[in-house]
Design an enzyme around this catalytic site. Structure first.
Site, PDB file in Angstrom:
ATOM      1  N   LYS A 110       0.856  -1.193   0.000  1.00  0.00           N
ATOM      2  CA  LYS A 110       0.000   0.000   0.000  1.00  0.00           C
ATOM      3  C   LYS A 110       0.885   1.234   0.000  1.00  0.00           C
ATOM      4  O   LYS A 110       2.012   1.242   0.493  1.00  0.00           O
ATOM      5  CB  LYS A 110      -0.939   0.023   1.210  1.00  0.00           C
ATOM      6  CG  LYS A 110      -0.260   0.169   2.590  1.00  0.00           C
ATOM      7  CD  LYS A 110       0.040   1.591   3.002  1.00  0.00           C
ATOM      8  CE  LYS A 110       0.809   1.653   4.320  1.00  0.00           C
ATOM      9  NZ  LYS A 110       1.373   2.992   4.594  1.00  0.00           N
ATOM     10  N   ASP A 170      -2.950  -1.469   9.385  1.00  0.00           N
ATOM     11  CA  ASP A 170      -2.985  -1.540   7.926  1.00  0.00           C
ATOM     12  C   ASP A 170      -3.506  -2.874   7.391  1.00  0.00           C
ATOM     13  O   ASP A 170      -3.711  -3.015   6.183  1.00  0.00           O
ATOM     14  CB  ASP A 170      -1.576  -1.320   7.345  1.00  0.00           C
ATOM     15  CG  ASP A 170      -1.076   0.102   7.528  1.00  0.00           C
ATOM     16  OD1 ASP A 170      -1.913   1.010   7.678  1.00  0.00           O
ATOM     17  OD2 ASP A 170       0.155   0.304   7.528  1.00  0.00           O
TER      18      ASP A 170
END
Length: 303
Positions: free
Chosen positions: A10, A141
């Protein structure tokens, strides 16, 4: 039987950081995007415990891989076992191409892949909401690593809402061989921003740019509240951002708490040109090209 689950790195298109709360954490508002750097996790049946092996790409230092019992994959298996009240075992191989300790959530990707792979291997049938809750327990996350695409993250980043993203975005990704301490970056942020608001403002400009699909508009909207702190601790990151823009990138910024820097480009061809300039300037430097958004953790081989 074995199966392979792929999970993506990401980047943060926006990272807004609030003032420290009484519990020591910071309220975050972030916009995540999953990009085409992947870890693949392959699981097969095992009779007793977990057997985890990790293979890394040539540009990753294998000494940075957590040892036995310290890996997020171990914690993912333990979380599933506790949730279902039964042992979760297996033989696991992790093939890593996401740089370690770079602000790209490679560990979170492995945690998400492990949850999905072990759930499927043992036919546990864990509800999606429960998988997301287990993911949040592994790290802020990890829920996004399950969801993928482009999404708004709130709270510590673990409350994830998909966003309308009509663009195809190309990035040059430059990891650094020396990691950074995330707590140290946050401490420096607190020192530099004593006036930080309790809750960061909404990500209106980034969301509008994503909806428009306009690359220069997104370049103008990119922002990371931790960038100043990261560059203050590591001035070479600020120099790298200048170098990437001078090489032709529309915009460069630190990814998350660093030290990886990412550079937005107009197209795949443009990204490859910028990457070539950055490699040419420093041949030992690792320079990767990726696009987004891509899918979250998903099965790519089953058999």
């Amino acid at each position: 039987m074995s199966l392979t689950v792929r999970a993506a790195a990401k980047i943060n298109l926006l990272l807004g950081v609030g003032a420290p709360r009484p519990d020591g954490f910071h309220t975050l508002v972030t916009v995540y995007q999953a990009v085409s750097l992947y870890d693949d996790l392959t699981v097969s049946p095992g009779d007793d415990g977990l057997d985890i092996a990790t293979d890394v790409a040539s540009y990753i230092d294998a000494s940075h891989v957590p040892g036995p019992g310290l890996n997020i994959v171990d914690r993912a298996a333990a979380a599933l076992a506790a949730h279902h009240g039964r042992p979760v075992t297996g033989s696991i191989r992790v093939d890593k191409t996401i740089p370690i300790a770079g602000g790209l959530a490679g560990g979170s990707a492995d945690g998400a892949a492990a949850l999905l792979a072990l759930d499927r291997l043992h036919v546990l049938g864990t509800h999606d909401d429960d998988l997301l809750a287990l993911a949040a327990g592994l790290g802020s996350d990890v829920p996004f690593a399950l969801v993928g695409g482009t999404a708004l993250g709130e709270g510590h980043g673990e409350v994830v809402t998909a966003l309308d993203d009509r663009g195809s975005w190309w990035w040059v990704v430059v990891p650094h061989p020396e990691g950074m301490s995330t707590p140290a970056v946050y401490r420096r942020f607190d020192e530099l921003r004593p006036d930080a608001p309790e809750v960061p403002g909404p990500p209106e400009d980034v969301v509008a740019a994503l909806t428009s699909g306009d690359v220069p508009r997104l370049a103008a909207a990119l922002h990371n509240d931790l960038e100043q702190a990261a560059c203050d601790l590591r001035p070479d990151l600020a120099q790298l951002i200048v170098e990437g823009v001078d090489a032709g990138a529309l915009r460069g910024l630190v990814s998350g708490s660093g030290p990886t820097c990412v550079f937005l480009c107009e197209s795949g061809e443009h990204a490859r040109r910028v990457a070539g300039v950055l490699r040419g300037a420093s041949p030992e430097r690792v320079v990767l090209v990726a696009h987004g958004p891509v899918a979250g953790a998903h099965v790519v081989a089953d058999g």
